[in-house]
Motif scaffolding. Sequence first.
Motif, PDB file in Angstrom:
ATOM      1  N   ALA A  62      -0.767   7.768 -19.348  1.00 17.65           N
ATOM      2  CA  ALA A  62      -0.096   6.673 -18.713  1.00 17.65           C
ATOM      3  C   ALA A  62       0.201   5.500 -19.736  1.00 17.65           C
ATOM      4  CB  ALA A  62      -0.890   6.030 -17.688  1.00 17.65           C
ATOM      5  N   GLN A  63      -0.832   5.281 -20.515  1.00 13.01           N
ATOM      6  CA  GLN A  63      -0.869   4.417 -22.172  1.00 13.01           C
ATOM      7  C   GLN A  63       0.145   5.171 -22.669  1.00 13.01           C
ATOM      8  OE1 GLN A  63      -5.115   4.478 -22.915  1.00 13.01           O
ATOM      9  NE2 GLN A  63      -4.988   2.222 -22.992  1.00 13.01           N
ATOM     10  N   VAL A  64       0.124   6.130 -23.381  1.00 14.60           N
ATOM     11  CA  VAL A  64       1.029   6.655 -24.364  1.00 14.60           C
ATOM     12  C   VAL A  64       2.540   6.602 -23.848  1.00 14.60           C
ATOM     13  CG1 VAL A  64       1.620   8.709 -25.852  1.00 14.60           C
ATOM     14  CG2 VAL A  64      -0.822   7.981 -25.526  1.00 14.60           C
ATOM     15  N   ALA A  65       2.534   6.990 -22.644  1.00 13.45           N
ATOM     16  CA  ALA A  65       3.969   6.985 -22.147  1.00 13.45           C
ATOM     17  C   ALA A  65       4.747   5.382 -21.994  1.00 13.45           C
ATOM     18  CB  ALA A  65       4.171   7.471 -20.775  1.00 13.45           C
ATOM     19  N   GLN A  66       3.764   4.661 -21.603  1.00 12.36           N
ATOM     20  CA  GLN A  66       4.235   3.183 -21.554  1.00 12.36           C
ATOM     21  C   GLN A  66       4.575   2.636 -22.910  1.00 12.36           C
ATOM     22  OE1 GLN A  66       2.519   0.574 -18.397  1.00 12.36           O
ATOM     23  NE2 GLN A  66       1.964  -0.664 -20.161  1.00 12.36           N
TER      24      GLN A  66
END
Length: 238
Positions: A45-49
Amino acid sequence: SLTDPNSLALDGKRVVITAGGTREPLDPVRFLGNKSSGKQGIALAQVAQRMGAEVKLICAHVDIDIPEDISTVRVSTGLELKNQVENLSRDADILIMAAAVADFRPVAYEEFKIKKNADTNDAPTIELVRNPDILREIVVRRQQEKQQQPAVIVGFAAETGSAEKSYLSLGREKLVRKGCDFLAVNDVSNNAGFGTDSNALTILSKFNNQEIHCEGTKEEVSSELLLAVAQHLSEPLT
Ligand code: CTP
Ligand code: CA
């Protein structure tokens, strides 16, 4: 970094990610659970964001704090997770099922705490029923609808392999059985992957026989996986 040509590879894409382990309640104080820490799903989630995506995290039980800037829906059971996935993935570009969903749940929920019988040594038998296969259902729903969404559906599989089959051949079979576009396979024979900050994944694709092996922190393997997904979105193979 901002000079990284891939830094906005998911710009504006709507990404739904599930994380953590479900809990299937038995009575007011007990449940069937699993060892998922949620770290891999939260890292995704963090990397996608960071890659520019509009992320929605559907988060079951996790061992770590969820970063405050990630839009999150909390769930507990497999059935709750299913409801959220069904709703939120309807207009998503990408669905990533990193959650560990219980395959079975107790048939009955006991409203009062289950007690030992003081007079006998009896132990209860807990009857279980299958939980729905959420990933499979979303794949089938996509096949049935004109609007082919989510455009990319990614599953995760933790495999130990067996005497007859390697963890990768089990992963190949699972990719076909599930019908998802990518399957990230994790060798957990030595407990690797659970609760740790690093991971080793092999990314299998239904579009070719490529196997992308990646090892590193959960953030590093997340960015490998998300880049493969972004690549497929921009130049779909069929
Ligand atoms: N999954 C799901 N719904 C379930 C079980 C699993 O959506 N009821 C998803 C997981 O989130 C994961 C993928 O399916 O992305 C593979 O999960 P896994 O447990 O490896 O597959 P199963 O089909 O349950 O097979 P197994 O018997 O090996 O557990
Ligand atoms: Ca399972």
